[in-house]
Design a protein around this motif. Sequence first.
Motif, PDB file in Angstrom:
ATOM      1  N   PRO A 158    -134.452  -8.143  47.947  1.00 31.03           N
ATOM      2  CA  PRO A 158    -135.216  -6.888  48.042  1.00 31.03           C
ATOM      3  C   PRO A 158    -134.324  -5.666  48.263  1.00 31.03           C
ATOM      4  O   PRO A 158    -134.601  -4.588  47.731  1.00 31.03           O
ATOM      5  N   THR A 159    -133.259  -5.835  49.037  1.00 33.99           N
ATOM      6  CA  THR A 159    -132.343  -4.714  49.247  1.00 33.99           C
ATOM      7  C   THR A 159    -131.653  -4.319  47.947  1.00 33.99           C
ATOM      8  O   THR A 159    -131.523  -3.128  47.628  1.00 33.99           O
ATOM      9  N   TYR A 160    -131.250  -5.306  47.169  1.00 39.76           N
ATOM     10  CA  TYR A 160    -130.613  -5.018  45.880  1.00 39.76           C
ATOM     11  C   TYR A 160    -131.589  -4.316  44.941  1.00 39.76           C
ATOM     12  O   TYR A 160    -131.224  -3.341  44.247  1.00 39.76           O
ATOM     13  N   LEU A 161    -132.828  -4.777  44.896  1.00 40.42           N
ATOM     14  CA  LEU A 161    -133.829  -4.146  44.029  1.00 40.42           C
ATOM     15  C   LEU A 161    -134.114  -2.713  44.473  1.00 40.42           C
ATOM     16  O   LEU A 161    -134.302  -1.819  43.632  1.00 40.42           O
ATOM     17  N   LEU A 162    -134.118  -2.471  45.777  1.00 34.47           N
ATOM     18  CA  LEU A 162    -134.357  -1.119  46.268  1.00 34.47           C
ATOM     19  C   LEU A 162    -133.200  -0.199  45.906  1.00 34.47           C
ATOM     20  O   LEU A 162    -133.416   0.930  45.430  1.00 34.47           O
ATOM     21  N   THR A 164    -130.914  -0.502  43.535  1.00 35.34           N
ATOM     22  CA  THR A 164    -130.858  -0.246  42.087  1.00 35.34           C
ATOM     23  C   THR A 164    -132.065   0.549  41.614  1.00 35.34           C
ATOM     24  O   THR A 164    -131.964   1.322  40.656  1.00 35.34           O
ATOM     25  N   GLY A 165    -133.212   0.393  42.275  1.00 40.42           N
ATOM     26  CA  GLY A 165    -134.407   1.112  41.863  1.00 40.42           C
ATOM     27  C   GLY A 165    -134.342   2.598  42.115  1.00 40.42           C
ATOM     28  O   GLY A 165    -134.980   3.378  41.394  1.00 40.42           O
ATOM     29  N   ILE A 166    -133.599   3.015  43.117  1.00 37.75           N
ATOM     30  CA  ILE A 166    -133.479   4.451  43.400  1.00 37.75           C
ATOM     31  C   ILE A 166    -132.248   5.062  42.732  1.00 37.75           C
ATOM     32  O   ILE A 166    -131.884   6.197  43.031  1.00 37.75           O
ATOM     33  N   GLY A 167    -131.613   4.314  41.846  1.00 34.25           N
ATOM     34  CA  GLY A 167    -130.540   4.867  41.032  1.00 34.25           C
ATOM     35  C   GLY A 167    -129.168   4.892  41.659  1.00 34.25           C
ATOM     36  O   GLY A 167    -128.325   5.703  41.265  1.00 34.25           O
ATOM     37  N   GLN A 169    -127.090   2.259  41.596  1.00 35.53           N
ATOM     38  CA  GLN A 169    -126.216   1.285  40.953  1.00 35.53           C
ATOM     39  C   GLN A 169    -124.996   1.982  40.354  1.00 35.53           C
ATOM     40  O   GLN A 169    -125.111   3.006  39.677  1.00 35.53           O
ATOM     41  N   TYR A 248    -122.776  -3.795  43.853  1.00 29.79           N
ATOM     42  CA  TYR A 248    -123.380  -2.578  43.295  1.00 29.79           C
ATOM     43  C   TYR A 248    -122.475  -1.836  42.318  1.00 29.79           C
ATOM     44  O   TYR A 248    -122.968  -1.028  41.538  1.00 29.79           O
TER      45      TYR A 248
END
Length: 322
Positions: A158-162, A164-167, A169, A248
């Motif tokens: 979930p931390t990785y998805l968050l 990367t989701g907010i840009g 990456q 990341y």
Amino acid sequence: MSATAPLRTATAPPDPPSAPTAPKPDRRGGRPVWEEEPGPVGQGLKGVTLVTVCAAILGPLWVVVVTSLSDQKTITEAGGLVIVPKTITFRAYQELLSGGTVTRATVISLLVTLVGTAISMAVSILCAYGLSRPGSLLHRPILMTLLVTMFFSAGLIPTYLLVTGIGLQDSYWAMILPSAVSVFNILVLRAFFMNTAPELIDSARIDGAGEWRILLRIVMPLSKAVIAVIALFYAVGYWSQWFNAMIYLNDAGKWPLQMILRQLVIKQEAPQGMSQMIATQQVPGLAVQMAVMVLALIPVVAVYPFVQKHFTKGMLTGAIKG
């Protein structure tokens, strides 16, 4: 008829009260009553213990530094790590700091450490000061939320998805924002801020000072010890960070120094531009690895002695009295 006056018998004056006897000097040299005076055996054991601990700490550092300053012939004769230096050369450091990958990674690590520490300290001090003021808005719900996040986390995915989701990456902010706040450090700061004398804050409010002025002019100057310690904790964390960069950052040109060290030590991959020199033994590969380790240790070793004096006051006082 003359009357004779009765004779008065002279009486000795009463003895003055005896002065209190001076207390006998403490033979224990100020030690508590339950602590015995150390004997020769105890003193000897303490000395041996200190020497052993110092040797266990300084010995590996000595080997790392000496190996980084050795040439290929000395390393070959020693069979690897060098203990006794024979020929001192700075060739490994010259090649690493000649403007290549390691130089860029060192600059990135320094910038990430400075910016990250500044952001973390600003957020932690503001949060701790707000939670240390009685009657502040949503004081207990916010404190309980922080405590819950201290013991329970969402996990890596979930931390990785968050992130990367907010840009974030492949961005430098990915090494700063995900670890910008430590609940433990906030609690330590809060405990120290709560020890500030209420009279000082009340008198400042009577004089017309607002919360910002009270924080900047009264609370923070009185909390220099704990602020220095927490700043060191954040700085060491950012400087030693490599995991966020690994998951990341896809661009190797944005890697910090710790990622270069990981590539050298674990994967045995030479920095870009030095592979040919190491293959032809112009620069010893082991010396390059040790030199990168020394570069990674220098900032922490240089800053720690200046903050060490604040550790007892900054951590123990705030934690116990809070």
